[in-house]
Design a protein around this motif. Structure first.
Motif, PDB file in Angstrom:
ATOM      1  N   THR A  71     -13.670  35.424 -37.633  1.00 49.86           N
ATOM      2  CA  THR A  71     -14.617  35.575 -36.403  1.00 49.86           C
ATOM      3  C   THR A  71     -15.079  37.134 -36.372  1.00 49.86           C
ATOM      4  O   THR A  71     -14.246  37.873 -36.227  1.00 49.86           O
ATOM      5  CB  THR A  71     -13.834  35.312 -35.192  1.00 49.86           C
ATOM      6  OG1 THR A  71     -13.241  33.700 -35.470  1.00 49.86           O
ATOM      7  CG2 THR A  71     -14.793  35.194 -33.848  1.00 49.86           C
ATOM      8  N   GLU A  72     -16.406  37.165 -36.278  1.00 46.33           N
ATOM      9  CA  GLU A  72     -16.823  38.722 -36.321  1.00 46.33           C
ATOM     10  C   GLU A  72     -17.028  39.014 -34.856  1.00 46.33           C
ATOM     11  O   GLU A  72     -17.255  38.127 -34.059  1.00 46.33           O
ATOM     12  CB  GLU A  72     -18.225  38.561 -37.001  1.00 46.33           C
ATOM     13  CG  GLU A  72     -18.346  38.315 -38.426  1.00 46.33           C
ATOM     14  CD  GLU A  72     -19.778  38.625 -39.114  1.00 46.33           C
ATOM     15  OE1 GLU A  72     -20.587  39.429 -38.581  1.00 46.33           O
ATOM     16  OE2 GLU A  72     -20.142  37.921 -40.116  1.00 46.33           O
ATOM     17  N   ASP A  73     -16.721  40.338 -34.768  1.00 45.11           N
ATOM     18  CA  ASP A  73     -17.005  40.950 -33.609  1.00 45.11           C
ATOM     19  C   ASP A  73     -16.150  40.325 -32.210  1.00 45.11           C
ATOM     20  O   ASP A  73     -16.354  40.077 -31.266  1.00 45.11           O
ATOM     21  CB  ASP A  73     -18.399  40.777 -33.043  1.00 45.11           C
ATOM     22  CG  ASP A  73     -19.448  41.557 -33.796  1.00 45.11           C
ATOM     23  OD1 ASP A  73     -19.118  42.481 -34.438  1.00 45.11           O
ATOM     24  OD2 ASP A  73     -20.576  41.030 -34.019  1.00 45.11           O
ATOM     25  N   ALA A  74     -14.754  39.978 -32.694  1.00 44.15           N
ATOM     26  CA  ALA A  74     -13.886  39.691 -31.915  1.00 44.15           C
ATOM     27  C   ALA A  74     -12.707  39.997 -32.058  1.00 44.15           C
ATOM     28  O   ALA A  74     -12.189  40.318 -33.202  1.00 44.15           O
ATOM     29  CB  ALA A  74     -13.885  37.963 -31.759  1.00 44.15           C
ATOM     30  N   SER A  75     -11.573  40.613 -30.881  1.00 41.53           N
ATOM     31  CA  SER A  75     -10.486  40.928 -31.351  1.00 41.53           C
ATOM     32  C   SER A  75      -9.199  39.757 -31.592  1.00 41.53           C
ATOM     33  O   SER A  75      -9.285  38.900 -30.957  1.00 41.53           O
ATOM     34  CB  SER A  75     -10.121  41.793 -30.212  1.00 41.53           C
ATOM     35  OG  SER A  75     -10.537  43.173 -29.849  1.00 41.53           O
TER      36      SER A  75
END
Length: 88
Positions: A70-74
């Motif tokens: 998952t991109e752009d997620a912590s």
């Protein structure tokens, strides 16, 4: 290795690296733990063996490499960590 993390609802892994953030830059992976997207989003203790520390001497840089599809997620918040000897 013992850490306290708070999962953020995203599946991923955290790789513990010594010497660099990736093998091509001199890093050596010494441990890895998974973070489940289904885990309760509360602070919890994670334990991870780091058997690959033998042969590493002196002061070394330590890196935590967080990976997820998952991109752009912590995947988690890392609150603290320590290395402790395994009880025999």
């Amino acid at each position: 290795f013992v850490a306290h993390i708070k999962p953020e609802g995203i599946d991923g892994t955290v790789t513990i690296m010594v010497g660099g953030p990736e093998p091509s830059r001199g890093g050596k992976a010494v441990g890895e733990f998974k973070v489940s997207g289904n885990a309760v989003q509360e602070i919890q203790e994670i334990r991870c063996p780091v058997d690959a520390l033998s042969g590493i001497k002196g002061k070394q840089s330590l890196f935590f490499v967080f990976n997820s599809a998952t991109e752009d997620a912590s995947i988690c918040e890392l609150y603290d960590f320590k290395f402790e000897e395994r009880k025999k």
